[in-house]
Scaffold this motif. Structure first.
Motif, mmCIF file in Angstrom:
data_model
loop_
_atom_site.group_PDB
_atom_site.id
_atom_site.type_symbol
_atom_site.label_atom_id
_atom_site.label_comp_id
_atom_site.label_asym_id
_atom_site.label_seq_id
_atom_site.Cartn_x
_atom_site.Cartn_y
_atom_site.Cartn_z
ATOM 1 N N ASP A 66 43.505 7.025 -38.487
ATOM 2 C CA ASP A 66 43.275 6.993 -39.928
ATOM 3 C C ASP A 66 44.524 7.566 -40.588
ATOM 4 O OD1 ASP A 66 40.734 6.156 -39.302
ATOM 5 O OD2 ASP A 66 39.748 8.014 -39.914
ATOM 6 N N GLU A 126 41.702 9.396 -33.918
ATOM 7 C CA GLU A 126 41.457 8.131 -34.603
ATOM 8 C C GLU A 126 42.606 7.828 -35.561
ATOM 9 O OE1 GLU A 126 36.600 8.546 -34.267
ATOM 10 O OE2 GLU A 126 37.598 9.027 -36.164
ATOM 11 N N ASN A 157 45.700 -5.736 -39.354
ATOM 12 C CA ASN A 157 44.349 -5.491 -38.864
ATOM 13 C C ASN A 157 44.263 -6.010 -37.437
ATOM 14 O OD1 ASN A 157 43.808 -4.503 -41.336
ATOM 15 N ND2 ASN A 157 42.124 -5.895 -41.815
ATOM 16 N N GLY A 214 42.534 1.422 -32.264
ATOM 17 C CA GLY A 214 42.102 2.350 -33.297
ATOM 18 C C GLY A 214 42.393 3.803 -33.025
ATOM 19 N N ASN A 272 34.236 0.554 -41.236
ATOM 20 C CA ASN A 272 34.516 1.359 -40.044
ATOM 21 C C ASN A 272 35.211 2.671 -40.412
ATOM 22 O OD1 ASN A 272 34.448 1.984 -37.304
ATOM 23 N ND2 ASN A 272 36.418 1.004 -36.892
ATOM 24 N N ALA A 286 41.003 3.601 -38.561
ATOM 25 C CA ALA A 286 40.916 3.181 -37.154
ATOM 26 C C ALA A 286 41.911 2.064 -36.851
ATOM 27 C CB ALA A 286 39.500 2.746 -36.809
ATOM 28 N N GLY A 287 43.111 2.205 -37.386
ATOM 29 C CA GLY A 287 44.187 1.262 -37.120
ATOM 30 C C GLY A 287 44.128 -0.026 -37.908
ATOM 31 N N CYS A 288 43.158 -0.162 -38.799
ATOM 32 C CA CYS A 288 43.039 -1.384 -39.600
ATOM 33 C C CYS A 288 43.373 -1.108 -41.061
ATOM 34 C CB CYS A 288 41.622 -1.952 -39.506
ATOM 35 S SG CYS A 288 41.228 -2.618 -37.880
#
Length: 447
Positions: free
Chosen positions: A391, A389, A9, A49, A164, A435-437
């Motif tokens: 995802d 994004e 994260n 993200g 998010n 979003a990259g997390c």
């Protein structure tokens, strides 16, 4: 650089890298032989993200700064997160409820269950479980029906924003042919919808959908106001049901005798347009499909729901003949699984019964880039286009003993993906990122 397996994260402007076999699409593989991008040993690079780069690991590894930690997912498959274009979060607790057809199912189970969503606390608890279940199944974006209560929309978007996620949702509009405890008025539903649009549409990653349930539960006045909202707010979404069940189609004909067809009811009120998503579309005719193509209206194909309620078999060839935008959807709770892999499984069988062979490549396209195109979000979600994004999901090809044994025998990407679609389920989702997390990871003891 060094490999790591822990959570990633990342904070703002931190570069992240993920090494795995990588799959995504640039077009519909049914019509473009160059549409599939596959890197057997690839790397996805994200920052803040967004996708920064994607390609073969050997080619991109030297572009990474020394302090970038590479998340090592070798032996697994990394691809854009699944997109589910039609489902109902208030129906989570009534999934797998038996009935002898769509209309009795609505009366016996759906409406009483949705009544509870006037309670904001209940709505929030269900929304929390619903979103966690989507992420557990690898779905990172969805088009979601809330209930008639504005509180249900607030609860959903609050929970989605906390994670998010890129989600689309809306308050159901119903002013007739439903229990009094769920009935709104044409004017109040329009006022509530407009207030929710102003509150949530483009608030972070949240997007709003104007949501008349289906023509039978809306008066002409409500449909007229829904169409006016769609024109006033052209960048919002619009979602509803059409031509799902033969009894429903006959009912619509009796309610709207002047309409040429069920779809024509919506067309008359200006509801066919880009960013409109129509669930089911089984019993459309050629003219209807042509109108959908002309207006860039999209179809959400719901195979598990259609089989469960005995509604009918969607014909892929008819839709392709008119080049209608289409995607796959779970339609929970008439649909019997949140998992898009299981949805692909049923879609393949539905297509075969209709004389169509649906390739695995196309099924995965319809659940990613194809869905993003239906939603007019190409370049935002559904692919690894630069700037999209971040995802994505990581699939475990050895999630079950049978899956491990069968994937070890595959000799092509098509066969590998087909095995995943036929034998895979939520256990195949190793990790889900939004979003990259990291927003979901499967603990090893589940395997």
């Amino acid at each position: 650089m060094h490999s790591a397996v822990g959570n990633t994260n990342a904070g703002k402007n931190v570069t992240q890298a993920y090494r795995a076999s990588i799959l995504y699409f640039t077009n519909d593989p049914a019509f473009d032989s160059q549409a599939t991008v596959w890197h057997e040993d690839g790397v996805l690079i994200a920052c803040d993200g967004k996708v920064q780069a994607v390609g073969a690991y050997a080619q991109l590894k030297n572009t990474l700064a020394e302090d970038v930690v590479i998340q090592d997912y070798r032996g697994k498959l990394l691809m854009p997160g699944f997109i589910d274009t039609h489902l109902h979060y208030p129906q989570t607790d009534m999934i797998a409820s038996p009935a002898d057809g769509l209309l009795p199912w609505l009366d016996k189970y759906t409406f009483p269950t949705e009544r509870q969503f006037s309670d904001a606390q209940h709505a929030q608890e269900v929304a929390r479980f619903f979103l966690d279940e989507l992420l557990r199944c690898g779905t990172t974006s969805a088009m979601v029906y809330c209930s008639v209560h504005p509180e249900s929309v607030d609860a959903f978007f609050t929970e989605s924003a906390a994670r998010n996620l890129r989600m689309v949702a809306g308050k159901v509009m119903m002013d007739r042919n439903c229990p009094e405890f769920l009935q709104d008025s044409a004017e109040q539903s329009a006022r509530d919808s407009e207030a929710l649009i102003n509150k949530w549409h483009k608030n972070g990653r949240q997007l709003y959908a104007i949501t008349p349930r289906f023509a039978a539960t809306s008066t002409d006045a409500q449909l007229k106001l829904a169409g006016e909202l769609a024109r006033t707010y052209p960048d919002t979404y619009l979602q509803t049901h059409v031509a799902e069940n033969v009894d429903e189609v006959a009912w619509i004909k009796s309610l709207f005798p002047k309409a040429r067809s069920y779809l024509d009811v919506y067309d008359y009120y200006g509801m066919l347009r880009p960013r409109s998503m129509y669930g089911h579309c089984i019993w459309l005719d050629e003219f209807d499909r042509s109108r959908m193509a002309q207006t860039q209206s999209a179809i959400a194909i719901c195979p598990t729901s259609n089989l469960f309620l005995g509604s009918g078999l969607f014909n892929f060839d008819y839709a392709d003949a008119q080049q209608v935008l289409m995607s796959l959807a779970s339609d929970v709770g008439a649909g019997t699984s949140f998992c898009m892999l299981k949805t692909m499984n049923e879609a393949y069988k539905v297509a075969r019964l209709g004389g169509t062979h649906l390739s695995a490549l196309r099924m995965f396209y319809l659940a990613t880039l194809g869905a993003a195109r239906c939603m007019q979000l190409e370049g935002v979600i559904g692919s690894f286009e630069i700037g999209a994004e971040a995802d994505f999901i990581v699939l475990d090809l050895q999630a079950t003993p049978l899956l491990a044994r069968r994937t070890a025998c595959t000799t092509s990407l098509e066969e590998l993906l087909f095995v995943l679609a036929m034998l895979g389920d939520d256990r195949a989702i190793w990790a889900t990122y939004a979003a990259g997390c990291l927003v979901h990871t499967r603990v090893s003891s589940d395997s």
